[in-house]
Each structure stands twice: as structure tokens, then as C-alpha cells.
Motif scaffolding. Structure first.
Motif, short mmCIF file in Angstrom:
data_model
loop_
_atom_site.label_atom_id
_atom_site.label_comp_id
_atom_site.label_asym_id
_atom_site.label_seq_id
_atom_site.Cartn_x
_atom_site.Cartn_y
_atom_site.Cartn_z
N ARG A 266 58.29 49.83 34.35
CA ARG A 266 57.28 49.41 33.40
C ARG A 266 55.96 50.08 33.77
N ALA A 267 55.09 50.25 32.79
CA ALA A 267 53.85 51.00 33.03
C ALA A 267 52.70 50.38 32.25
N VAL A 268 51.54 50.41 32.85
CA VAL A 268 50.30 50.01 32.18
C VAL A 268 49.25 51.09 32.42
N ARG A 269 48.20 51.05 31.63
CA ARG A 269 47.14 52.04 31.78
C ARG A 269 46.36 51.77 33.06
N SER A 270 46.08 52.82 33.81
CA SER A 270 45.34 52.66 35.05
C SER A 270 43.93 52.14 34.77
N PRO A 271 43.46 51.18 35.57
CA PRO A 271 42.11 50.67 35.36
C PRO A 271 41.03 51.63 35.86
N ASN A 272 41.43 52.68 36.57
CA ASN A 272 40.46 53.63 37.13
C ASN A 272 40.24 54.77 36.14
N PRO A 273 39.00 54.98 35.66
CA PRO A 273 38.74 56.08 34.70
C PRO A 273 39.15 57.44 35.24
N ALA A 274 39.18 57.60 36.58
CA ALA A 274 39.55 58.90 37.14
C ALA A 274 40.98 59.28 36.81
N ALA A 275 41.80 58.30 36.43
CA ALA A 275 43.19 58.58 36.07
C ALA A 275 43.31 59.10 34.65
N LEU A 302 52.09 64.58 42.12
CA LEU A 302 50.88 64.12 41.44
C LEU A 302 50.00 65.29 41.04
N GLN A 303 49.42 65.18 39.86
CA GLN A 303 48.39 66.10 39.37
C GLN A 303 47.18 65.27 38.96
N PRO A 304 46.41 64.74 39.92
CA PRO A 304 45.32 63.82 39.60
C PRO A 304 44.29 64.40 38.66
N ALA A 305 44.02 65.70 38.80
CA ALA A 305 42.98 66.30 37.95
C ALA A 305 43.39 66.25 36.49
N GLU A 306 44.68 66.36 36.19
CA GLU A 306 45.16 66.30 34.81
C GLU A 306 45.54 64.89 34.39
N GLY A 307 45.58 63.95 35.36
CA GLY A 307 46.02 62.59 35.03
C GLY A 307 47.50 62.53 34.72
N THR A 308 48.30 63.36 35.41
CA THR A 308 49.74 63.38 35.17
C THR A 308 50.50 63.29 36.49
N TYR A 309 51.77 63.02 36.38
CA TYR A 309 52.63 62.92 37.56
C TYR A 309 54.07 63.12 37.11
N SER A 310 54.94 63.39 38.08
CA SER A 310 56.38 63.50 37.81
C SER A 310 57.11 63.09 39.10
N ILE A 337 49.31 55.07 40.89
CA ILE A 337 49.96 56.18 41.58
C ILE A 337 49.02 57.38 41.73
N LEU A 338 48.02 57.50 40.85
CA LEU A 338 47.11 58.65 40.88
C LEU A 338 45.87 58.42 41.70
N THR A 339 45.36 57.19 41.72
CA THR A 339 44.06 56.94 42.36
C THR A 339 44.10 55.86 43.44
N ASP A 340 45.24 55.20 43.61
CA ASP A 340 45.37 54.08 44.54
C ASP A 340 44.54 52.87 44.13
#
Length: 960
Positions: A266-275, A302-310, A337-340
Motif C-alpha cells: 500500500r502507498a500514500v503520498r509522502s508528507p515531505n515536499p522534497a519527495a 532511489l532517485q530522490p532528485a526525480e522523486g522516483t524509485y524502483s 523511502i525517499l526522504t526518511d
């Protein structure tokens, strides 16, 4: 409850009352029953009845079978003119125990079950003054039981185990339950098979084969064959309609492979704008397989700059620590997963309830020939159902089932339909709607096959083409319901087994963060054919030896009965399981399929709940839940007491929980309150037998002293003119009756772990056979006080032992192996007419520097031979035997026991006593050793008798 026609069919004439002791009121081979129950709990074999459909906390088949037999078969002591000596009584009892141990096995031989039926018939015939049927004519025995035996009634039939096992013993079964899912399960196991027994299948291919070779199938083989045939048609038709929703996966080498499961988080939107607004997974683990030869895990890329992952599939061991915990950072919290960034449960619940929870595909499990592989997610597999709009889903509210409801969180799940993905909803609806189409095919084929000219439906009691088509449709609906269980968004992936788990656990619907979406057309437990196989296998092993009548009815409304039945039942325990709320998970699907076949049972939009006997605060409020449950249970038990066969005890299974065990060895309010309800309902409780489905075997894990998972209660109706007695008279009766009852239990090889619960039966028999026990102020003694007094009397019970042993028992009960001041020991020793110095010389105590403690076996001097001392305290002899068994096994202990001679008499009783004391002191390893000695005692006696000793003591038997 029964129509006149049904009542007449059940029993043609009444059974005269003759109150003879039944085996269950005296003795029961618990070891054999518990061992088989534990074995089948760990792994259920092909055709095992619990495999037909999900039900909660079902009693083991071995228990139901053994208890029913012991309910109906007389104890040998009831026939003093036949068994004229204590030795003859014991020999006959041992023979019956041996038979029980053989026929409670799931794979018991046919002749063993036939022998059990004859024993039941023989006891019933004796009570009538009739001659029993011929022992060597199994058909005559079944016919005699059908004509003369009382029916067996279970008012809480649940998963159907008791009615089914009553049938297997040749007895007519009557089952009822308020819950339509329970009624369906019991009907499928017990009522339908005998109605269509010994019939050939109706599908054309089978008829062609039969015309060439003849029909040689078993009693229910025709029913099972037709189920497999029309189920295969359903599966093929469903694949033609929705198979495109389950595309094959492409392997790295370009080959295609069948997907077994899509592994989602399951997934939700990250609360951190950096994601950058990314939907991040709520994965509790990235481990896919923990098999020693195939360890597989996922590595996040992880590709934090793009806000993506695989995710990349990795093999080998060990997996990194982060793989085991996934994105989980606490009990119900995750991190991005992107910003902790932390995401607590309240934030996730808020997002989900606002419709903003989605899911991401982590990986796929695929089948490549015989190998199960894991491959990475691909765009074409991630959203095959993105454009799917289900036309139907179960819409009933799912309030009251979530384990997280205590915190008020629902994570967006409002109805039972929300527990499924769109693809699952479309597929399951397709299968469900195909049931009626399959029924039409069965009806046409049954007409061509020349079934009896009977147009009554299954619900109307028919046995012709219409009823047969209804029956096959019923089993197909159950198959689809099993499919529902394995094809919902609550199914976990099991890395240890590389397989999908069922969706519903035992007591509530939990939040499953990462789930496995199975392929109903694949090769796993979620596949339709596997579900069909389980149901058909249960049909193959159905009893079908006697009729069964199953009704939807609240237990409070049980009866009336034309013939007083034998009552055996497993009622709900307080608030342990909310059956109706959990059953709603299946009910919506079953109602869609079965409402035309059973219109009365599926008339309501959800499972009936108002009369359900559970203490549910959602329905009755926190203050009203307990009175509702206890008042209803008292009403049910009182009604059963009035209607049950007076010459046979009732048996009731009480779901004992470990939390009910107190440090002082007594039981808590729940247990006492249940017994109080039985007493107030006019029942005498004369037997309490612990059922341990987790039994570890008597010599395997001695440190494990498992409490009972259920207590089997044996009850009889109390006379309405039963007298009241005083507290003093009650204690006098306990002191007179409990010691011989305890000896009987020990003679019957009861394990020490079971003794404390089993001795409650004789004690409560004294209490409950009186209308009341009056305190000094004329108030009625409650059951809780009676239980404490039973424990007190048993604590007083000491064999004729020496003063040093009495000292050691009291000291151990109070201090264990702890050290205390010399004065405490001296005062206790003087009261036992022994001296501290003498006990130190006998190696029983260690006394030094003004402190005293019991000497442990490991501290005995090397080569110390306690048996050589003719005046050795029984405490020392018991410890010597325990040490020999623990270190040298039964051979060493048997040899030592042979040397004890007459001095062995009190040692066995001490083993039971010391087990209880050690358990109360939470000395589990010590308790396990004493339990092992108590259970092994009969075998040690056999070894002792076989051994011849020299006059000189054999020093090698101890080696301390």
C-alpha cells in the motif's frame, strides 16, 4: 425445530432412563486424543473437514470423535455384575482407552470405527435390557443404531465437526447455528452427503464410462466426481471471460511464465515536499523468500532528485537488515523511502480515509516449470486493471472487525467490498455468477441421468434432479468462497513457504500493508482448481453413514425434540471471536450465489447478530456485553438441561485461555463465571478434561507445560429437589472424594500438565450436585470460592509420607530453591517432627552461615546412592527417579524404580504434586521434568517388573 416427519425419521421409540456412569465421567485417554489433535492442527491431511471452508477455533476431529464415544459408552464400573473386581474394571477400561486411541486417528481403519460403533450399541442395548447387534455385522450395527440410538445435537454447530463425527460413529446428527455460514459448512459436511450417497455421477462423460466399466465409487464418490467436472467447466468458462486480466510475465531471457502472485505494498503520498509528491510504499518487509536454498529480497533503487524509485530482485544470503523491516519504523509507523520522513498511523489513516491510499507493485512470483522465481515489476503488469470498473461488490459495512478499531482507525476500509482490488472483484463476481449457470447444466444432466422423479428443492428436503443441482451448486459456491479467502487484498506473502496465506486470521481483520494478489488461474493455493480440490476431497471423506438435520436457529430457541438428544457442543467463549462480523466477509458473496437455493438463510443483507451469544461491546455497550452473554448462556444451558437425554451426560467445550491462569494456580473470573452459569442452569459438572492441541509429546520438550486450549466439561441434569449444604459439609465431602478421584486420574496415566484441570471435575461435582453451598451467614457460595477450596483441599492432600518430605514440599511451595534464614527452616522442621541437621545429613538441605535452602539434584555428591538408604525421605527418592529419567531415560529410571520396591508408592503422587508446585513457582524446566516422570510412570513400572536385581545396590543406576 423439527417437523413431525423429521422427528419420526430420527427416532421411532423413546429410550428408557437408566443413570449409569459413562466413561467420560470417570476416565479419558487424554494423551492419545491430544497427540492426534496436535498432529492435525499442525498439518491437516487430504479431506480433513476443516479444509472445506474457513471457520474459527474449530475443535479437533479427534476430540469430537473420542468425546462422543466416551459420552455414550458405559464405564465398566457401571456393570458390577459383569466386571466383578477392580482388576476387571481396570482391564476393561484400558481396553476401551486403547480402542479410543486407535479410532480417533484420522486415518483409522474401517474395522476400528466399526468396533467403536459396536461398543456404543452394546452400551445402549445394555441400558435397555436388549441384546446388542451382532459384532461381526457392521451393517446390522448401523441399522441398530439408526433405530435405537438417540440423536446427537449441537446447538452451536459452527464448522460442523461434532455433527460430522456423530455421523461417523453411526449416530443421527442434529445441528443448528444462528450463523448462515456455519449452517452452510455443517450442511455441506453432514447433511448433503448422505442424501445423495451411493449415486453415480450425472455428467455425460461419467455416464459413458460407467456404461462400459460399471460404477465402483465410494459412498460420496459420485457427488465429488460431479463437483470436479462442473467445477472444471466453471474454471474454463471464467478464464474465457476474464483470463486476459492475468497476463503472463516475461522472464529476463524473453520466455513467458505464469504469474503466481503480484506482490503489492500500500502507498500514500509522502508528507515531505522534497519527495515531489511521490506515492511511497508502506512495506513492512522486502524479503521475498527465506528458504535456505533460495533466499531472495528486494533492493530499493532511489532517485530522490526525480522523486522516483524502483526495486531490484537480489538473491543470496544474508539480506540486509533493512530488507526485513522494509519501510516500517515502528509498530504502526513508516518512513518515506525517499526522504526518511516519518509517517505515523494517524497520517496514514487520514490519507486512506480521504481516498488517497493506493498501492505499488514491488515484484512478482512466477512459476517456471517446477521452479518458483521472482522478477521485478514491469509497467505492463502494474496496472492491468486500471480501467476496470467492477459492476458489483459486497456493500455491507465492516464495522467491528478491524484489530485497530481500539484506536479508531479504519484506513479507508468501510465495506467488505473494500478488501478486494478491482481485478479481484471482477473475477470473483464472474465465478460467483457462473454458479447458477453450472447449476442449470447439472439440472439438465441430472434429468437425463434418470434421477428419482422428485421436484423438491434441496431446502425442501428433496433428493431428485432439482435438489441434486442445488447440492452441486452449493459446493461450487463454497469453492468460490474459498477462492474469496485466497483472493483478497488481505493475503500475505509467506517467505518461508513461498506461498500465499489465507486472508482472514483467527480473531479479527488486521491491516495488511504489503499483500499478495494471487492468480486464480495460476499454480498456487489461490488457484480455483486448488480450492475445488479441497472441497471435493472433503466430500470424498464425508461420513454419510447416518442422516443429519441442520437448521439456522439461535441456540436460545433450541428444540423441541421428539426424542431427547445427546448434547455435545462448542459454544462461543465470551468476546474471544466475533463470529458474525467475521462471517460477513464471506456472506455477501455466498448470498449472491445461494439466495435462490436457501432463500430463508440468505434473506438478510448481513449475518444475523442480535441474538448471537458473544459479549460484543459494539452491540451491547461495555456495561451490557457481559450480562447479555452470561444471561443468554444460562438460558441456553438451562434449556438444554431440560431437553437433553437424561441418561447421557452433556459435553461442553470451554475455550480456556492462557491469560485465565493465575499465579496461585487458580482460574480467573471468566472460567468461574462460565461454571457459575452451568450451575445456575441446573447442571451437575462431573468431569473437566483438558484438551491441548499444542501438545508437545511427553518426552520431547519437558520444559514446555502447555495449558489447555479447551476444557471438555461433562454435565448431567441436577434433581430439582437437590439439597443445600453448609461450607463445612462441602469441605468434608471434598476431603473424602478428591483423594480417590486423584488416584483414579493418576492410574489412568493423566499427564501432570492436565491433572490440575481434570481434578476440578470431581470437585465441582460435589458443589454442583447441591442446589447451593451456604456460608455461615446463609449466603450462597459462588463458584469462584468453590474453585479456591478445591485447590486448597488438593494442596492438603499429601500421601503417607515422612516428615522430611512434608517439610520439603512446604518449603518448596513457599520458597522454591531460594535461601532463607535458619530460624524459618527450624520452625517448619519442628512442626513436621524432623530436624534441620538430620535433613542436611540426608542431603535434602544445605545449611551454612545461618541460611538454609533445598539442595538441588545437581548438587548431590558424586556417586550418591540415595536408594541404598532404607530411611531415605520420599522427597529424595522422587528426585532420584526424576534425575535418572532426565539423564538416563526410561531404562535408567525403570531400573531404579525396581530397586525402590514398596517405597515407590508415594513417589508417583509426589511427581504430580511437584509439577503443580513448580508450575506455580514458574520453574518451567523443573515442572517439565516432573510432568515427564508422571506421564512415564506406567512404562517405568513395566520396566521395573521386567528387571531382576542383585541383592547389592547397582551404583551405576544413578551416576550423580
Amino acid at each position: 425445530m423439527l417437523s413431525p416427519r423429521e422427528a419420526t425419521a430420527i427416532h421411532p421409540r423413546p429410550v428408557p432412563v437408566a443413570l449409569r456412569k459413562k466413561l467420560i465421567e470417570v476416565s479419558l485417554p487424554l494423551d492419545a486424543i491430544n497427540a492426534e489433535a496436535s498432529r492435525r492442527k499442525q498439518k491437516s491431511p487430504k479431506g480433513y473437514p476443516t479444509n472445506i471452508h474457513k471457520w474459527w477455533a474449530q475443535i479437533p476431529v479427534a476430540a469430537a470423535r473420542g468425546v462422543l464415544f466416551a459420552q455414550l459408552v458405559d464405564d465398566p464400573s457401571a456393570w458390577p455384575t459383569v466386571f466383578t473386581s477392580p482388576e476387571a474394571v481396570k482391564a476393561e477400561r484400558d481396553r476401551l482407552h486403547k480402542l479410543i486411541g486407535e479410532f480417533v486417528l484420522w486415518d483409522a481403519k474401517a474395522e476400528t470405527l466399526e468396533a467403536a460403533r459396536w461398543e456404543i450399541a452394546r452400551s445402549l442395548a445394555r441400558g435397555r435390557g436388549d441384546a446388542p447387534p451382532p459384532q461381526d455385522d457392521p451393517k446390522a450395527v448401523l441399522a441398530w443404531l439408526a433405530a435405537n440410538a438417540p440423536p446427537v445435537f449441537d446447538p452451536f454447530s459452527g464448522g460442523g465437526t461434532i455433527p460430522l463425527e456423530a455421523q461417523r460413529l453411526g449416530l443421527t446428527a442434529i445441528g443448528s447455528d444462528l450463523n448462515p455460514v456455519a449452517v452452510l459448512t455443517t450442511r455441506a459436511l453432514a447433511e448433503i452427503p448422505p442424501r445423495f450417497a451411493r449415486r453415480m455421477p450425472v455428467h455425460p462423460k461419467a455416464r459413458e464410462s460407467v456404461s462400459r466399466t460399471g460404477w465402483h465409487g465410494g459412498a460420496t464418490a459420485g457427488l465429488a466426481e460431479d463437483l470436479r467436472h462442473y467445477g472444471a467447466w466453471m474454471r474454463d468458462e471464467a478464464f474465457a471471460r476474464v483470463g486476459h486480466l492475468y497476463p503472463d510475465a516475461t522472464l529476463p531471457d524473453g520466455r513467458k511464465a505464469k504469474v503466481v502472485a503480484w506482490l503489492w505494498a500500500r502507498a500514500v503520498r509522502s508528507p515531505n515536499p522534497a519527495a515531489k509528491g511521490a506515492m511511497v510504499p508502506l512495506a513492512s518487509s522486502y524479503v521475498l523468500s527465506t528458504r535456505a536454498d533460495k533466499q531472495v529480497w528486494l533492493e530499493p533503487k532511489l532517485q530522490p532528485a526525480e522523486g522516483t524509485y524502483s526495486f531490484t530482485v537480489r538473491g543470496g544470503a544474508p539480506a540486509p537488515a533493512s530488507a526485513a523491516s522494509g519501510q516500517k519504523s515502528g509498530r504502526s509507523e513508516f518512513k518515506c523511502i525517499l526522504t526518511d520522513a516519518p509517517m505515523d498511523a494517524d497520517y496514514i489513516d487520514q490519507e486512506a480515509n480521504a481516498g488517497r491510499m493506493g498501492s505499488v507493485l514491488l515484484a512478482m512470483a512466477v512459476q517456471d516449470n517446477r521452479d518458483r522465481l521472482y522478477i521485478e515489476a514491469s509497467a505492463d503488469q502494474e496496472r492491468p486493471d486500471a480501467t476496470i470498473e467492477p459492476t458489483w461488490k459486497p456493500s455491507h459495512e465492516s464495522r467491528g472487525t478491524f484489530a485497530s478499531n481500539a484506536q479508531g482507525r479504519t484506513y479507508g476500509f468501510k465495506t467488505y467490498g473494500d478488501y478486494f482490488t478491482p481485478r479481484q472483484l471482477v473475477t470473483l463476481t464472474t465465478f460467483a455468477d457462473l454458479v447458477s449457470e453450472a447449476r442449470a447444466r447439472v439440472l439438465a444432466d441430472a434429468g437425463d441421468a434418470g434421477l428419482p422423479n422428485d421436484l423438491l428443492s434441496l431446502a425442501e428436503g428433496g433428493a431428485g434432479p432439482v435438489a441434486y443441482a442445488d447440492a452441486i451448486a452449493t459446493y461450487l459456491a463454497i469453492t468460490v468462497s474459498r477462492l474469496v479467502h485466497y483472493n483478497c487484498a488481505l493475503c500475505r506473502w509467506l517467505p518461508k513457504d513461498n506461498a500465499i496465506a489465507m486472508g482472514l486470521p483467527e480473531k479479527a481483520i488486521p491491516m495488511v500493508w504489503d499483500f499478495a494478489e494471487g492468480n486464480p488461474f495460476g499454480q498456487s493455493s489461490s488457484e480455483f482448481f486448488q480450492c475445488l480440490k479441497n472441497v471435493a476431497d472433503c466430500l470424498d471423506t464425508a461420513a454419510a453413514t447416518a442422516p443429519a438435520f441442520v437448521r439456522q436457529q439461535a441456540a436460545q430457541d433450541a428444540g423441541p425434540f421428539a426424542i431427547p438428544p445427546v448434547v455435545s457442543t462448542d459454544p462461543p467463549y465470551y468476546n474471544n471471536i466475533l463470529y458474525s462480523d467475521l462471517s460477513d466477509f464471506f456472506y455477501g458473496w455466498l448470498r449472491r450465489m445461494l439466495a435462490p437455493i436457501f432463500p430463508e438463510e440468505y434473506a438478510t443483507p448481513a449475518v444475523p447478530k442480535a441474538a448471537e451469544l458473544v459479549a460484543n461491546p459494539y452491540r451491547h455497550g461495555r456495561d451490557g456485553a457481559e450480562p447479555f452473554f452470561l444471561g443468554g448462556m444460562k438460558q441456553v444451558m438451562g434449556r438444554l438441561a431440560e431437553q437433553a437425554a437424561p441418561d447421557v451426560p452433556m459435553t461442553i467445550y470451554y475455550a480456556f485461555k492462557q491469560s485465565e491462569k493465575q499465579e496461585d494456580g487458580t482460574a480467573s473470573t471468566g472460567w468461574a463465571t462460565f461454571l457459575q452459569a452451568l450451575h445456575d442452569a441446573g447442571l451437575i459438572l462431573d468431569g473437566t478434561w483438558p484438551l491441548r492441541t499444542q501438545n508437545a509429546g511427553r518426552m520431547v520438550a519437558r520444559g514446555t507445560n502447555a495449558l489447555a486450549s479447551a476444557i471438555i466439561l461433562s454435565c448431567r441434569r441436577r434433581s430439582k429437589d437437590a439439597p443445600a449444604i453448609s461450607r463445612g459439609a462441602f469441605l468434608s465431602l471434598l476431603r473424602a472424594e478428591l483423594p480417590p478421584a486423584a488416584r483414579q486420574l493418576r492410574d489412568d496415566r493423566i499427564a501432570a500438565t492436565d491433572f490440575e484441570q481434570a481434578i476440578i471435575g470431581p470437585g465441582m461435582s460435589v458443589f454442583t450436585r447441591h442446589s447451593a453451598v451456604l456460608e455461615a451467614d446463609d449466603t450462597q457460595m459462588p463458584v469462584k470460592t468453590a474453585l479456591a477450596l478445591i485447590n486448597q483441599v488438593m494442596d492438603e492432600e499429601e500421601a503417607e509420607v515422612d516428615g522430611a518430605t512434608r517439610f520439603a514440599l512446604t518449603w518448596f511451595a513457599t520458597h522454591g530453591f531460594d535461601e532463607r534464614v535458619y530460624g524459618d527452616a527450624d520452625n517448619l522442621a519442628r512442626a513436621r517432627n524432623v530436624g534441620v541437621n538430620a535433613m542436611q545429613d540426608a542431603h535434602l538441605l544445605i545449611s551454612a552461615r545461618g541460611k538454609v535452602r533445598l539442595r538441588q539434584r545437581s548438587e548431590w555428591p558424586e556417586g550418591f546412592d540415595v536408594v541404598a538408604d532404607a530411611d531415605a525421605p520420599a522427597w529424595m527418592l522422587a528426585n532420584a527417579l526424576a534425575h535418572a529419567l532426565d539423564k538416563g531415560g526410561e531404562a535408567a529410571a525403570g531400573t531404579l524404580l525396581g530397586r525402590l520396591g514398596a517405597r515407590a508408592e508415594p513417589v508417583r503422587d509426589l511427581a504430580y504434586r511437584l509439577f503443580l508446585l513448580a508450575e506455580r513457582k514458574k520453574l518451567s524446566a523443573e515442572a517439565g521434568i516432573w510432568n515427564a516422570l508422571a506421564v512415564a510412570w506406567p512404562d517405568l513400572m513395566d520396566r521395573a517388573r521386567e528387571t531382576r536385581f542383585n541383592a547389592a545396590p547397582a551404583q551405576s543406576t544413578l551416576a550423580l
